[in-house]
Design a protein around this motif. Structure first.
Motif, PDB file in Angstrom:
ATOM      1  N   ASP A  37      36.059  47.106  32.696  1.00  0.00           N
ATOM      2  CA  ASP A  37      35.804  48.057  33.393  1.00  0.00           C
ATOM      3  C   ASP A  37      36.243  47.981  34.874  1.00  0.00           C
ATOM      4  N   LEU A  38      35.953  47.184  35.483  1.00  0.00           N
ATOM      5  CA  LEU A  38      36.024  46.739  36.674  1.00  0.00           C
ATOM      6  C   LEU A  38      37.530  46.774  37.209  1.00  0.00           C
ATOM      7  N   TYR A  39      38.470  46.108  36.212  1.00  0.00           N
ATOM      8  CA  TYR A  39      40.171  45.898  36.304  1.00  0.00           C
ATOM      9  C   TYR A  39      40.855  47.260  36.425  1.00  0.00           C
ATOM     10  N   GLU A  40      40.142  48.269  35.918  1.00  0.00           N
ATOM     11  CA  GLU A  40      40.973  49.676  35.875  1.00  0.00           C
ATOM     12  C   GLU A  40      40.640  50.281  37.036  1.00  0.00           C
ATOM     13  N   LEU A  41      39.801  50.034  38.155  1.00  0.00           N
ATOM     14  CA  LEU A  41      39.471  51.000  39.220  1.00  0.00           C
ATOM     15  C   LEU A  41      40.353  50.530  40.376  1.00  0.00           C
ATOM     16  N   PRO A  42      40.820  51.544  41.132  1.00  0.00           N
ATOM     17  CA  PRO A  42      41.416  51.372  42.395  1.00  0.00           C
ATOM     18  C   PRO A  42      41.011  50.503  43.385  1.00  0.00           C
TER      19      PRO A  42
ATOM     20  N   ILE B 155      46.426  35.601  31.277  1.00  0.00           N
ATOM     21  CA  ILE B 155      45.716  36.481  32.361  1.00  0.00           C
ATOM     22  C   ILE B 155      46.432  37.755  32.248  1.00  0.00           C
ATOM     23  N   PRO B 156      45.801  39.051  32.183  1.00  0.00           N
ATOM     24  CA  PRO B 156      44.360  38.962  32.501  1.00  0.00           C
ATOM     25  C   PRO B 156      43.590  39.185  31.132  1.00  0.00           C
ATOM     26  N   ASP B 157      44.380  38.799  29.968  1.00  0.00           N
ATOM     27  CA  ASP B 157      43.746  39.457  28.650  1.00  0.00           C
ATOM     28  C   ASP B 157      42.547  38.566  28.365  1.00  0.00           C
ATOM     29  N   ILE B 158      42.435  37.496  28.705  1.00  0.00           N
ATOM     30  CA  ILE B 158      41.318  36.545  28.375  1.00  0.00           C
ATOM     31  C   ILE B 158      39.967  36.807  29.295  1.00  0.00           C
ATOM     32  N   LEU B 159      40.295  37.370  30.411  1.00  0.00           N
ATOM     33  CA  LEU B 159      39.090  37.944  31.128  1.00  0.00           C
ATOM     34  C   LEU B 159      38.582  39.194  31.095  1.00  0.00           C
ATOM     35  N   LEU B 160      39.343  40.044  30.310  1.00  0.00           N
ATOM     36  CA  LEU B 160      38.735  41.559  30.385  1.00  0.00           C
ATOM     37  C   LEU B 160      37.605  41.635  29.501  1.00  0.00           C
ATOM     38  N   PRO B 161      37.377  40.843  28.391  1.00  0.00           N
ATOM     39  CA  PRO B 161      36.106  41.200  27.716  1.00  0.00           C
ATOM     40  C   PRO B 161      34.821  40.627  28.395  1.00  0.00           C
TER      41      PRO B 161
ATOM     42  N   GLU C 164      38.665  39.746  47.458  1.00  0.00           N
ATOM     43  CA  GLU C 164      38.679  38.448  46.664  1.00  0.00           C
ATOM     44  C   GLU C 164      38.213  38.694  45.268  1.00  0.00           C
ATOM     45  N   ILE C 165      37.358  39.770  44.771  1.00  0.00           N
ATOM     46  CA  ILE C 165      37.033  40.030  43.555  1.00  0.00           C
ATOM     47  C   ILE C 165      38.260  40.621  42.753  1.00  0.00           C
ATOM     48  N   TYR C 166      38.925  41.795  43.548  1.00  0.00           N
ATOM     49  CA  TYR C 166      40.035  42.321  43.101  1.00  0.00           C
ATOM     50  C   TYR C 166      41.136  41.224  42.643  1.00  0.00           C
ATOM     51  N   ASP C 167      41.477  40.318  43.405  1.00  0.00           N
ATOM     52  CA  ASP C 167      42.306  39.072  43.139  1.00  0.00           C
ATOM     53  C   ASP C 167      41.955  38.230  41.819  1.00  0.00           C
ATOM     54  N   ARG C 168      40.588  37.847  42.048  1.00  0.00           N
ATOM     55  CA  ARG C 168      40.048  36.841  40.949  1.00  0.00           C
ATOM     56  C   ARG C 168      40.119  37.407  39.587  1.00  0.00           C
ATOM     57  N   ILE C 169      39.874  38.673  39.307  1.00  0.00           N
ATOM     58  CA  ILE C 169      39.973  39.221  38.044  1.00  0.00           C
ATOM     59  C   ILE C 169      41.656  39.240  37.433  1.00  0.00           C
ATOM     60  N   ARG C 170      42.388  38.906  38.543  1.00  0.00           N
ATOM     61  CA  ARG C 170      43.849  39.224  38.042  1.00  0.00           C
ATOM     62  C   ARG C 170      44.438  37.728  38.305  1.00  0.00           C
TER      63      ARG C 170
ATOM     64  N   LYS D 152      24.276  46.491  40.734  1.00  0.00           N
ATOM     65  CA  LYS D 152      24.710  47.883  41.445  1.00  0.00           C
ATOM     66  C   LYS D 152      25.823  48.316  40.521  1.00  0.00           C
ATOM     67  N   LEU D 153      26.658  47.455  40.008  1.00  0.00           N
ATOM     68  CA  LEU D 153      27.883  48.014  39.172  1.00  0.00           C
ATOM     69  C   LEU D 153      27.251  48.484  38.077  1.00  0.00           C
ATOM     70  N   ASN D 154      26.420  47.573  37.231  1.00  0.00           N
ATOM     71  CA  ASN D 154      25.863  48.057  36.103  1.00  0.00           C
ATOM     72  C   ASN D 154      25.286  49.308  35.971  1.00  0.00           C
ATOM     73  N   ASN D 155      24.618  49.596  37.078  1.00  0.00           N
ATOM     74  CA  ASN D 155      24.075  50.998  37.428  1.00  0.00           C
ATOM     75  C   ASN D 155      25.078  52.100  37.412  1.00  0.00           C
ATOM     76  N   MET D 156      26.462  51.664  37.628  1.00  0.00           N
ATOM     77  CA  MET D 156      27.516  52.700  37.516  1.00  0.00           C
ATOM     78  C   MET D 156      28.112  52.671  36.393  1.00  0.00           C
ATOM     79  N   GLY D 157      27.766  51.878  35.405  1.00  0.00           N
ATOM     80  CA  GLY D 157      28.241  51.926  33.960  1.00  0.00           C
ATOM     81  C   GLY D 157      29.293  50.812  33.951  1.00  0.00           C
ATOM     82  N   ILE D 158      29.502  49.905  34.906  1.00  0.00           N
ATOM     83  CA  ILE D 158      30.583  48.760  34.862  1.00  0.00           C
ATOM     84  C   ILE D 158      29.818  47.443  34.611  1.00  0.00           C
ATOM     85  N   PHE D 159      30.060  47.088  33.202  1.00  0.00           N
ATOM     86  CA  PHE D 159      29.468  45.670  32.663  1.00  0.00           C
ATOM     87  C   PHE D 159      30.522  44.783  32.299  1.00  0.00           C
TER      88      PHE D 159
END
Length: 348
Positions: free
Chosen positions: A200-205, A167-173, A219-225, A189-196
């Motif tokens: 893309d999500l990991y880098e956001l504050p 983690i997080p390398d296996i999740l990022l792609p 919870e989403i913030y934690d899960r992708i970490r 909603k996120l796709n419409n913002m260019g987040i696929f």
């Protein structure tokens, strides 16, 4: 890994059972579900998935995509029978089993004789295949989110271990649609913002998650970490178990309604038996052709999980009704539970 969590998921369960019971169906595109115009796909074999068919797809669309498919009516009582045997095997591995559905569960090995996740997974896969002729995919990790992700990694008949150092390398792609808790609307909603992708999500504050994803954002913030603090829960405090069905054609035929209710009685009884529960309040729901909803209930003076006891009450309720219009929906709910425990009796 400090904690070892397994997520087990049967491969195309309903279709696999049909292929197991009827060898002529093996290797064929099997689609299980209702076969009427109102029907939907419950499950389909991997051979059928090549045509773009998936669960919850209307049958008429599936027939257009795969006209040569073999369409089979759902046999829920048979699937439940097999499911009960699978869960018996799971509970031999650990008492900490959380059923998610008829063919899916989490296991926590902290109270198990198996201290190695791979050893436990291979034991389950071998037993299920040897005794039931079915394959199962298993994900192994230190929390629920990653274990579930692992079970889907290389289906069918797959096995995947996700360790902390991955983690997080296996999740990022991965697509953001793989994140548990992120619904279709949020993904769009996120796709419409260019987040696929998770990258893309990991880098956001952090504040982005709260502002755009609401109360579940953190919870989403934690899960992708790689953080998921949910525990494996043996049984959730569920207040009722119910089934309902919209009929193909509106009807006043009580026998037809009772056939549906008998099927519901079997399904709910199996659910309760699997969870060692008994209920005593039986509620029949029906909706008329003019969309008027009605409920009729009876509470027994004893607890039961027997099909015949539930059905007897259904018969009494239906026979006592005077239908002035056709019925378009029929349903059954069992509630008021107690755990079915064996009492120690004295000699006298």
């Amino acid at each position: 890994m400090d904690k070892i969590i397994l997520h087990v998921d049967m491969d195309a369960f309903f279709a696999a059972v049909e292929q197991r019971d009827n060898p002529k169906l093996r290797g064929e595109p099997v689609i299980v579900g209702g076969i009427s115009e109102r029907g939907v796909v419950s499950t389909c074999s991997y051979e059928a998935r090549k045509y773009g068919i998936h669960s919850a797809m209307p049958i008429f669309i599936a027939q257009k995509l795969c006209p040569n498919g073999i369409y089979v009516l759902t046999r829920y009582s048979r699937y439940k029978e097999i499911s009960l045997k699978i869960f018996e095997i799971l509970r031999e591995v650990t008492p900490l089993v959380e059923p998610l559905s008829i063919d899916e569960a989490y296991l926590d090995l902290s109270q198990s004789n198996f201290k190695d996740g791979m050893e436990a997974a291979l034991f389950i896969k071998k037993r299920v295949y040897r005794e039931l002729g079915l394959t199962i995919s298993v994900g192994i990790s230190y929390n629920k989110f990653l274990a579930k992700l692992g079970s889907d990694w290389n289906k069918p008949n797959g096995i995947m271990v996700i360790n902390e150092d991955m983690i997080p390398d296996i999740l990022l792609p991965l697509s953001i649609s793989k994140i548990y808790g992120l619904g279709a609307k949020s993904v769009k909603k996120l796709n419409n913002m260019g987040i696929f992708y998770i990258r893309d999500l990991y880098e956001l504050p952090k504040n982005f998650y709260f502002e755009y994803l609401g109360k579940w954002g953190m919870e989403i913030y934690d899960r992708i970490r790689g953080i998921d603090k949910r525990e494996v829960i043996i049984e959730k405090d569920r207040k009722s178990y119910g089934k309902e069905r919209t009929l193909k054609v509106d009807t006043e035929d009580k026998e037809e309604l009772l056939i549906c209710l008998k099927d519901f009685c079997i399904q709910i009884s199996n659910d309760l038996i699997m969870r060692s529960l008994e209920g005593r309040t039986i509620t029949v729901k029906y909706k008329s052709s003019v969309f008027e909803s009605h409920t009729r209930s009876k509470t027994l003076n004893y607890y039961t999980n027997k099909v015949e006891e539930f059905y007897k009450v259904c018969e009494e309720i239906i026979e006592g009704e005077d239908f002035t219009t056709g019925i378009r929906l029929i349903g059954l709910t069992i509630s008021s539970f107690k755990e079915n425990t064996i009492e120690q009796l004295t000699l006298f």
